[in-house]
Structures are given as C-alpha cells and as structure tokens.
Design a protein around this motif. Structure first.
Motif, mmCIF file in Angstrom:
data_model
loop_
_atom_site.group_PDB
_atom_site.id
_atom_site.type_symbol
_atom_site.label_atom_id
_atom_site.label_comp_id
_atom_site.label_asym_id
_atom_site.label_seq_id
_atom_site.Cartn_x
_atom_site.Cartn_y
_atom_site.Cartn_z
ATOM 1 N N ARG A 46 0.840 -1.182 -0.014
ATOM 2 C CA ARG A 46 0.166 -0.070 0.017
ATOM 3 C C ARG A 46 0.927 1.433 -0.142
ATOM 4 O O ARG A 46 0.553 2.322 -0.539
ATOM 5 C CB ARG A 46 -0.916 -0.151 1.239
ATOM 6 N N SER A 47 1.842 1.337 0.806
ATOM 7 C CA SER A 47 2.859 2.326 0.699
ATOM 8 C C SER A 47 3.585 2.725 -0.629
ATOM 9 O O SER A 47 3.821 3.766 -1.005
ATOM 10 C CB SER A 47 3.957 1.960 1.708
ATOM 11 N N VAL A 48 3.910 1.463 -0.999
ATOM 12 C CA VAL A 48 4.365 1.598 -2.570
ATOM 13 C C VAL A 48 3.525 2.203 -3.405
ATOM 14 O O VAL A 48 3.862 3.227 -4.378
ATOM 15 C CB VAL A 48 4.828 0.205 -3.007
ATOM 16 N N ILE A 49 2.224 1.753 -3.627
ATOM 17 C CA ILE A 49 1.149 2.232 -4.263
ATOM 18 C C ILE A 49 0.961 3.775 -4.069
ATOM 19 O O ILE A 49 0.925 4.751 -4.941
ATOM 20 C CB ILE A 49 -0.065 1.524 -4.148
ATOM 21 N N LEU A 50 1.019 4.235 -2.764
ATOM 22 C CA LEU A 50 0.767 5.700 -2.504
ATOM 23 C C LEU A 50 2.274 6.488 -3.005
ATOM 24 O O LEU A 50 1.853 7.305 -3.602
ATOM 25 C CB LEU A 50 0.729 5.904 -1.059
ATOM 26 N N ALA A 51 3.519 6.051 -2.719
ATOM 27 C CA ALA A 51 4.364 6.635 -3.354
ATOM 28 C C ALA A 51 4.484 6.724 -4.839
ATOM 29 O O ALA A 51 4.520 7.747 -5.447
ATOM 30 C CB ALA A 51 5.644 5.851 -2.847
ATOM 31 N N ARG A 52 3.956 5.845 -5.564
ATOM 32 C CA ARG A 52 3.910 5.467 -7.037
ATOM 33 C C ARG A 52 2.884 6.512 -7.681
ATOM 34 O O ARG A 52 3.100 7.284 -8.558
ATOM 35 C CB ARG A 52 3.673 4.249 -7.692
ATOM 36 N N ILE A 53 1.742 6.745 -7.009
ATOM 37 C CA ILE A 53 0.420 7.372 -7.475
ATOM 38 C C ILE A 53 1.012 8.633 -7.343
ATOM 39 O O ILE A 53 0.858 9.749 -8.248
ATOM 40 C CB ILE A 53 -0.794 7.051 -6.791
ATOM 41 N N ALA A 54 1.726 9.350 -6.018
ATOM 42 C CA ALA A 54 1.883 10.552 -5.766
ATOM 43 C C ALA A 54 3.167 11.124 -6.793
ATOM 44 O O ALA A 54 2.965 11.985 -7.445
ATOM 45 C CB ALA A 54 2.597 10.686 -4.205
ATOM 46 N N ALA A 55 4.031 9.992 -7.140
ATOM 47 C CA ALA A 55 4.701 10.454 -8.262
ATOM 48 C C ALA A 55 4.421 10.745 -9.524
ATOM 49 O O ALA A 55 4.771 11.587 -10.267
ATOM 50 C CB ALA A 55 5.958 9.482 -8.265
ATOM 51 N N LEU A 56 3.327 9.764 -9.930
ATOM 52 C CA LEU A 56 2.743 10.135 -11.226
ATOM 53 C C LEU A 56 1.949 11.410 -11.325
ATOM 54 O O LEU A 56 2.033 11.756 -12.376
ATOM 55 C CB LEU A 56 1.821 8.888 -11.447
ATOM 56 N N VAL A 57 1.329 11.569 -10.210
ATOM 57 C CA VAL A 57 0.637 13.004 -10.112
ATOM 58 C C VAL A 57 1.435 14.088 -10.417
ATOM 59 O O VAL A 57 1.494 14.899 -10.935
ATOM 60 C CB VAL A 57 -0.003 13.213 -8.813
ATOM 61 N N ALA A 58 2.696 14.046 -9.536
ATOM 62 C CA ALA A 58 3.559 14.930 -9.308
ATOM 63 C C ALA A 58 4.175 15.309 -11.008
ATOM 64 O O ALA A 58 4.679 16.589 -11.474
ATOM 65 C CB ALA A 58 4.731 14.766 -8.674
ATOM 66 N N MET A 59 4.377 14.303 -11.713
ATOM 67 C CA MET A 59 4.957 14.264 -13.172
ATOM 68 C C MET A 59 3.995 14.463 -14.448
ATOM 69 O O MET A 59 4.392 14.659 -15.359
ATOM 70 C CB MET A 59 5.923 13.293 -13.389
ATOM 71 N N ASP A 60 2.743 14.674 -13.893
ATOM 72 C CA ASP A 60 1.605 14.907 -14.794
ATOM 73 C C ASP A 60 1.678 13.571 -15.767
ATOM 74 O O ASP A 60 1.508 14.051 -16.848
ATOM 75 C CB ASP A 60 1.541 16.260 -15.426
ATOM 76 N N ALA A 61 1.733 12.357 -15.329
ATOM 77 C CA ALA A 61 1.493 11.278 -15.837
ATOM 78 C C ALA A 61 0.503 11.012 -16.623
ATOM 79 O O ALA A 61 -0.645 11.414 -16.258
ATOM 80 C CB ALA A 61 1.947 9.928 -15.092
ATOM 81 N N PRO A 62 0.616 10.477 -17.936
ATOM 82 C CA PRO A 62 -0.647 10.124 -18.808
ATOM 83 C C PRO A 62 -1.446 8.984 -18.161
ATOM 84 O O PRO A 62 -0.920 8.341 -17.327
ATOM 85 C CB PRO A 62 -0.009 9.569 -20.128
ATOM 86 N N ALA A 63 -2.692 8.662 -18.717
ATOM 87 C CA ALA A 63 -3.515 7.957 -18.154
ATOM 88 C C ALA A 63 -2.921 6.230 -18.273
ATOM 89 O O ALA A 63 -3.131 5.578 -17.280
ATOM 90 C CB ALA A 63 -4.996 7.767 -19.119
ATOM 91 N N ILE A 64 -2.189 5.885 -19.338
ATOM 92 C CA ILE A 64 -1.583 4.770 -19.486
ATOM 93 C C ILE A 64 -0.763 4.593 -18.223
ATOM 94 O O ILE A 64 -0.629 3.154 -17.870
ATOM 95 C CB ILE A 64 -0.827 4.549 -20.756
ATOM 96 N N SER A 65 0.066 5.537 -17.645
ATOM 97 C CA SER A 65 0.940 4.974 -16.623
ATOM 98 C C SER A 65 0.097 4.672 -15.568
ATOM 99 O O SER A 65 0.624 3.796 -14.645
ATOM 100 C CB SER A 65 1.632 6.449 -16.213
ATOM 101 N N TYR A 66 -1.295 5.235 -14.902
ATOM 102 C CA TYR A 66 -2.005 4.905 -14.069
ATOM 103 C C TYR A 66 -2.710 3.588 -14.365
ATOM 104 O O TYR A 66 -2.622 2.827 -13.448
ATOM 105 C CB TYR A 66 -3.178 5.862 -13.831
ATOM 106 N N LEU A 67 -2.891 3.233 -15.842
ATOM 107 C CA LEU A 67 -3.360 2.048 -15.937
ATOM 108 C C LEU A 67 -2.302 0.824 -15.313
ATOM 109 O O LEU A 67 -3.059 -0.087 -14.846
ATOM 110 C CB LEU A 67 -3.644 1.659 -17.482
ATOM 111 N N ALA A 68 -1.206 0.920 -15.578
ATOM 112 C CA ALA A 68 -0.207 0.056 -15.067
ATOM 113 C C ALA A 68 -0.535 -0.140 -13.694
ATOM 114 O O ALA A 68 0.211 -1.460 -13.324
ATOM 115 C CB ALA A 68 1.116 0.127 -15.567
ATOM 116 N N HIS A 69 -0.935 0.674 -12.842
ATOM 117 C CA HIS A 69 -0.790 0.486 -11.449
ATOM 118 C C HIS A 69 -2.406 0.023 -10.751
ATOM 119 O O HIS A 69 -2.521 -0.101 -9.674
ATOM 120 C CB HIS A 69 -0.526 1.741 -10.726
#
Length: 118
Positions: free
Chosen positions: A29-52
């Motif tokens: 859960r902590s890994v997912i929190l960190a990854r999603i926060a990083a994706l938000v910070a870098m304005d990642a595209p939808a496909i990046s969220y899809l992998a998570h």
C-alpha cells in the motif's frame, strides 16, 4: 516461452510494476501511495496509471485512500496537476474496464465454440 497477448506492451509494463512492488521492502500500500504521488507530480498520462490498477487492487488500495492522497499532495503539486491526475485516473479505469470486458467476451466466445464442437 512468452505467451501471446493482444496487449503485449501493457502486459510488460504491468509485469514490471508488479515485480518492483514485490521486490520492494515497503508495504504494498505504501508503494502504491508513493507511485501514484509520483505519477501525479510528473503529470503522467492515463496509461501510466493503468499499469498501477492491478497492484493497487492487490494491495487493497481504496478509492477513499486515493482521494486522501490527492488531497494530501494538492498543496505541493498544485491543483492543476491533481485535476489532471483525476482525469487520467478516470481514463485508466475506463480502459481497464474495457480490457476486462473484451477479455471476458473472448473467453465466452471460446467457451461457446468449445461447446458447439463437443
């Protein structure tokens, strides 16, 4: 031997994501929190969220936790990034549902063909 897939790139990225979650010494859960926060910070595209999505589901990450995360990081990354992330996350869920529907349909068709030839 590699298996055939209609989405080989997405499958590879999802496998890499799952592998890194499993190899990390943090709680999933902590890994997912960190990854999603990083994706938000870098304005990642939808496909990046899809992998998570699959690792988040396996870690029992809830929609409420996602909302809390977006609220927590909004003052740091800004509202524009948070709103962009919300849109991209929604798109990712839509793609995930469409892929699941297509897979279920393919399985149903294969089972129907199997029954008709038996």
């Amino acid at each position: 031997m590699a298996t055939e897939s209609n989405t080989p790139v997405l499958d590879t990225i999802a496998a890499m994501t799952l592998d890194s979650v499993e190899r990390c010494h943090m709680e999933p859960r902590s890994v997912i929190l960190a990854r999603i926060a990083a994706l938000v910070a870098m304005d990642a595209p939808a496909i990046s969220y899809l992998a998570h999505i699959d690792p988040a589901v396996k870690a029992e990450f809830t929609v409420e936790q996602l909302q809390d995360l977006l609220v927590a990081i909004a003052p740091v990354v800004g509202t524009a990034r948070v709103m962009s992330a919300a849109s991209h996350i929604t798109q990712a869920f839509g793609v995930a549902l469409a892929l699941a529907d297509a897979e279920a349909e393919a399985i149903a068709q294969q089972e129907a063909r199997s029954r008709s030839t038996s």
